[in-house]
Write a protein that holds these residues in place. Structure first.
Motif, PDB file in Angstrom:
ATOM      1  N   ARG A   7      24.212  41.014  53.426  1.00 34.32           N
ATOM      2  CA  ARG A   7      23.193  40.704  54.438  1.00 34.32           C
ATOM      3  C   ARG A   7      23.186  39.208  54.754  1.00 34.32           C
ATOM      4  N   TRP A   8      23.243  38.378  53.713  1.00 30.13           N
ATOM      5  CA  TRP A   8      23.179  36.925  53.930  1.00 30.13           C
ATOM      6  C   TRP A   8      24.275  36.445  54.874  1.00 30.13           C
ATOM      7  N   GLU A   9      25.487  36.979  54.700  1.00 31.24           N
ATOM      8  CA  GLU A   9      26.599  36.485  55.514  1.00 31.24           C
ATOM      9  C   GLU A   9      26.421  36.844  56.998  1.00 31.24           C
ATOM     10  N   ALA A  10      25.518  37.802  57.294  1.00 30.73           N
ATOM     11  CA  ALA A  10      25.294  38.199  58.697  1.00 30.73           C
ATOM     12  C   ALA A  10      24.137  37.444  59.339  1.00 30.73           C
ATOM     13  N   MET A  11      23.335  36.715  58.528  1.00 30.00           N
ATOM     14  CA  MET A  11      22.071  36.168  59.030  1.00 30.00           C
ATOM     15  C   MET A  11      22.227  35.200  60.194  1.00 30.00           C
ATOM     16  N   LYS A  12      23.218  34.320  60.117  1.00 33.75           N
ATOM     17  CA  LYS A  12      23.344  33.303  61.176  1.00 33.75           C
ATOM     18  C   LYS A  12      23.582  33.990  62.526  1.00 33.75           C
ATOM     19  N   ALA A  13      24.521  34.926  62.551  1.00 25.31           N
ATOM     20  CA  ALA A  13      24.843  35.620  63.809  1.00 25.31           C
ATOM     21  C   ALA A  13      23.643  36.425  64.309  1.00 25.31           C
ATOM     22  N   LEU A  14      22.940  37.072  63.379  1.00 22.21           N
ATOM     23  CA  LEU A  14      21.787  37.889  63.796  1.00 22.21           C
ATOM     24  C   LEU A  14      20.674  37.001  64.345  1.00 22.21           C
ATOM     25  N   SER A  15      20.464  35.882  63.684  1.00 22.36           N
ATOM     26  CA  SER A  15      19.437  34.947  64.117  1.00 22.36           C
ATOM     27  C   SER A  15      19.729  34.455  65.542  1.00 22.36           C
ATOM     28  N   GLU A  16      21.007  34.152  65.806  1.00 19.11           N
ATOM     29  CA  GLU A  16      21.387  33.686  67.144  1.00 19.11           C
ATOM     30  C   GLU A  16      21.137  34.759  68.197  1.00 19.11           C
ATOM     31  N   LYS A  17      21.448  35.995  67.828  1.00 21.12           N
ATOM     32  CA  LYS A  17      21.220  37.101  68.775  1.00 21.12           C
ATOM     33  C   LYS A  17      19.735  37.258  69.081  1.00 21.12           C
ATOM     34  N   LEU A  18      18.922  37.225  68.052  1.00 20.72           N
ATOM     35  CA  LEU A  18      17.473  37.358  68.260  1.00 20.72           C
ATOM     36  C   LEU A  18      16.971  36.226  69.162  1.00 20.72           C
ATOM     37  N   ASN A  19      17.417  35.029  68.865  1.00 20.41           N
ATOM     38  CA  ASN A  19      16.963  33.864  69.646  1.00 20.41           C
ATOM     39  C   ASN A  19      17.416  33.910  71.101  1.00 20.41           C
ATOM     40  N   SER A  20      18.534  34.605  71.344  1.00 19.20           N
ATOM     41  CA  SER A  20      18.992  34.694  72.741  1.00 19.20           C
ATOM     42  C   SER A  20      18.374  35.908  73.436  1.00 19.20           C
ATOM     43  N   GLY A  21      17.457  36.601  72.760  1.00 18.46           N
ATOM     44  CA  GLY A  21      16.680  37.650  73.432  1.00 18.46           C
ATOM     45  C   GLY A  21      17.128  39.072  73.145  1.00 18.46           C
ATOM     46  N   THR A  22      18.088  39.248  72.234  1.00 23.44           N
ATOM     47  CA  THR A  22      18.544  40.601  71.918  1.00 23.44           C
ATOM     48  C   THR A  22      17.678  41.212  70.816  1.00 23.44           C
ATOM     49  N   THR A  23      17.220  42.432  71.054  1.00 25.10           N
ATOM     50  CA  THR A  23      16.486  43.162  70.015  1.00 25.10           C
ATOM     51  C   THR A  23      17.504  43.857  69.119  1.00 25.10           C
ATOM     52  N   LEU A  24      17.303  43.738  67.814  1.00 23.91           N
ATOM     53  CA  LEU A  24      18.240  44.333  66.852  1.00 23.91           C
ATOM     54  C   LEU A  24      17.595  45.517  66.159  1.00 23.91           C
ATOM     55  N   VAL A  25      18.281  46.637  66.182  1.00 27.19           N
ATOM     56  CA  VAL A  25      17.832  47.825  65.447  1.00 27.19           C
ATOM     57  C   VAL A  25      18.730  47.904  64.219  1.00 27.19           C
ATOM     58  N   VAL A  26      18.135  47.731  63.044  1.00 28.50           N
ATOM     59  CA  VAL A  26      18.921  47.579  61.818  1.00 28.50           C
ATOM     60  C   VAL A  26      18.789  48.818  60.927  1.00 28.50           C
ATOM     61  N   ASP A  27      19.920  49.496  60.738  1.00 33.42           N
ATOM     62  CA  ASP A  27      19.994  50.707  59.926  1.00 33.42           C
ATOM     63  C   ASP A  27      20.175  50.272  58.457  1.00 33.42           C
ATOM     64  N   ARG A  28      19.106  50.264  57.709  1.00 38.61           N
ATOM     65  CA  ARG A  28      19.000  49.785  56.313  1.00 38.61           C
ATOM     66  C   ARG A  28      18.975  48.254  56.222  1.00 38.61           C
ATOM     67  N   TYR A  29      18.176  47.781  55.249  1.00 35.90           N
ATOM     68  CA  TYR A  29      18.033  46.327  55.069  1.00 35.90           C
ATOM     69  C   TYR A  29      17.728  46.084  53.594  1.00 35.90           C
ATOM     70  N   ALA A  30      17.029  44.979  53.314  1.00 40.08           N
ATOM     71  CA  ALA A  30      16.784  44.609  51.919  1.00 40.08           C
ATOM     72  C   ALA A  30      15.956  45.657  51.163  1.00 40.08           C
ATOM     73  N   PHE A  31      15.164  46.442  51.896  1.00 43.33           N
ATOM     74  CA  PHE A  31      14.322  47.444  51.218  1.00 43.33           C
ATOM     75  C   PHE A  31      15.195  48.508  50.546  1.00 43.33           C
ATOM     76  N   SER A  32      16.280  48.884  51.217  1.00 40.25           N
ATOM     77  CA  SER A  32      17.234  49.808  50.581  1.00 40.25           C
ATOM     78  C   SER A  32      17.812  49.157  49.336  1.00 40.25           C
ATOM     79  N   GLY A  33      18.100  47.866  49.447  1.00 38.46           N
ATOM     80  CA  GLY A  33      18.661  47.154  48.296  1.00 38.46           C
ATOM     81  C   GLY A  33      17.756  47.279  47.090  1.00 38.46           C
ATOM     82  N   VAL A  34      16.478  47.012  47.289  1.00 40.52           N
ATOM     83  CA  VAL A  34      15.524  47.054  46.177  1.00 40.52           C
ATOM     84  C   VAL A  34      15.296  48.504  45.723  1.00 40.52           C
ATOM     85  N   ALA A  35      15.100  49.408  46.687  1.00 44.18           N
ATOM     86  CA  ALA A  35      14.770  50.794  46.317  1.00 44.18           C
ATOM     87  C   ALA A  35      15.890  51.454  45.508  1.00 44.18           C
TER      88      ALA A  35
END
Ligand code: TMP
Ligand code: MG
Length: 185
Positions: free
Chosen positions: A75-103
Motif C-alpha cells: 500500500r505504501w508504495e502506491a500512496m504517492k500516485a494515489l495522492s496525486e490522482k485524488l488531488n487532480s480530482g479523480t475519485t478512487l474506489v479501493v477494493d481492500r485496504y489497511a482494514f483487510s491487513g489488520v483483520a
C-alpha cells in the motif's frame, strides 16, 4: 485547482462480492460524469505484490509478521500516485485496504495494535463500505477458492475482526443472507 476526489474503500470477507460492486460503483460514478478509477490491494503486479501473490497461492511460505508488513508496503508504495490522482480530482474506489491487513493478520493470531502500526499515515478513506455477508452465504456462492486464506474457519474469525475496526466512516452494507429486519434480532 480541481476539487479533490473521494477515497472510497470497499472491504469485506472473501466472496462478499467486493470486486463486482467496486466495478459497478466505478461505472456509475463515470456515467454520472465523475473521474473515477478502480484500485485494488494487494496490487499483485509490483515486486512486493509478486511475493504476496506467491504466498497467497501457497507457492512460498513467510512468517506471519513478514507477510503483514509486505501487505502494508504494497500500500505504501502506491500512496504517492494515489495522492496525486485524488488531488487532480479523480475519485478512487479501493477494493481492500489497511482494514483487510489488520483483520486477516489479527484473525491469524497477531496482536491487533501491532497490526495497525505499519499502516499509520496512509491516506485516510472518506468512507469505508463494508460488504457484510454471513460466511454460510459466502460459501454458497460457489465456495471459497484455493488461496491460503479462503477457508471457512479463518473467514469467520476475519468477519469478527472486521467488526472491531468499524468506526464513524464505515457504512455496513448488508448483503443477501445477512439481511436485518426491523424488530427482529
Ligand atoms: P484478494 O482476494 O482481494 O486479491 O485478496 C487476497 C487475500 O489477501 C485475501 O484473502 C485477503 C488478504 N489480505 C491480507 O491478508 N492483508 C491485506 O492487507 C490485504 C489487502 C489482503
Ligand atoms: Mg480472494
Amino acid at each position: 485547482m480541481a476539487q479533490r476526489g473521494l477515497l472510497i474503500v470497499v472491504e469485506g470477507c472473501d466472496r462478499s462480492g467486493k470486486s463486482t460492486q467496486c466495478e459497478n460503483l466505478v461505472a456509475q460514478l463515470q456515467q454520472s460524469g465523475n473521474n473515477a478509477e478502480l484500485v485494488k490491494f494487494p496490487d499483485r503486479t509490483t515486486q512486493t505484490g509478486k511475493m504476496i501473490d506467491s504466498y497467497l497461492q501457497q507457492k512460498s511460505d513467510l512468517d506471519d509478521h513478514a507477510i503483514h508488513l509486505l501487505f502494508s508496503a504494497n500500500r505504501w508504495e502506491a500512496m504517492k500516485a494515489l495522492s496525486e490522482k485524488l488531488n487532480s480530482g479523480t475519485t478512487l474506489v479501493v477494493d481492500r485496504y489497511a482494514f483487510s491487513g489488520v483483520a486477516f493478520s489479527s484473525a491469524k493470531g497477531l496482536d491487533l495494535e501491532w497490526c495497525r502500526n505499519p499502516d499509520i499515515g496512509l491516506l485516510t478513506p472518506d468512507i469505508v463500505l463494508f460488504l457484510d455477508l454471513t460466511i454460510d452465504e459466502a460459501e454458497k456462492r460457489g465456495g471459497f477458492g484455493q488461496e491460503r486464506y479462503e477457508k471457512r474457519e479463518l473467514q469467520i474469525k476475519v468477519r469478527d475482526e472486521f467488526a472491531k475496526l468499524q468506526d464513524d466512516t464505515w457504512k455496513s452494507v448488508q448483503r443477501e443472507g445477512s439481511t436485518r429486519h426491523l424488530g427482529c434480532h
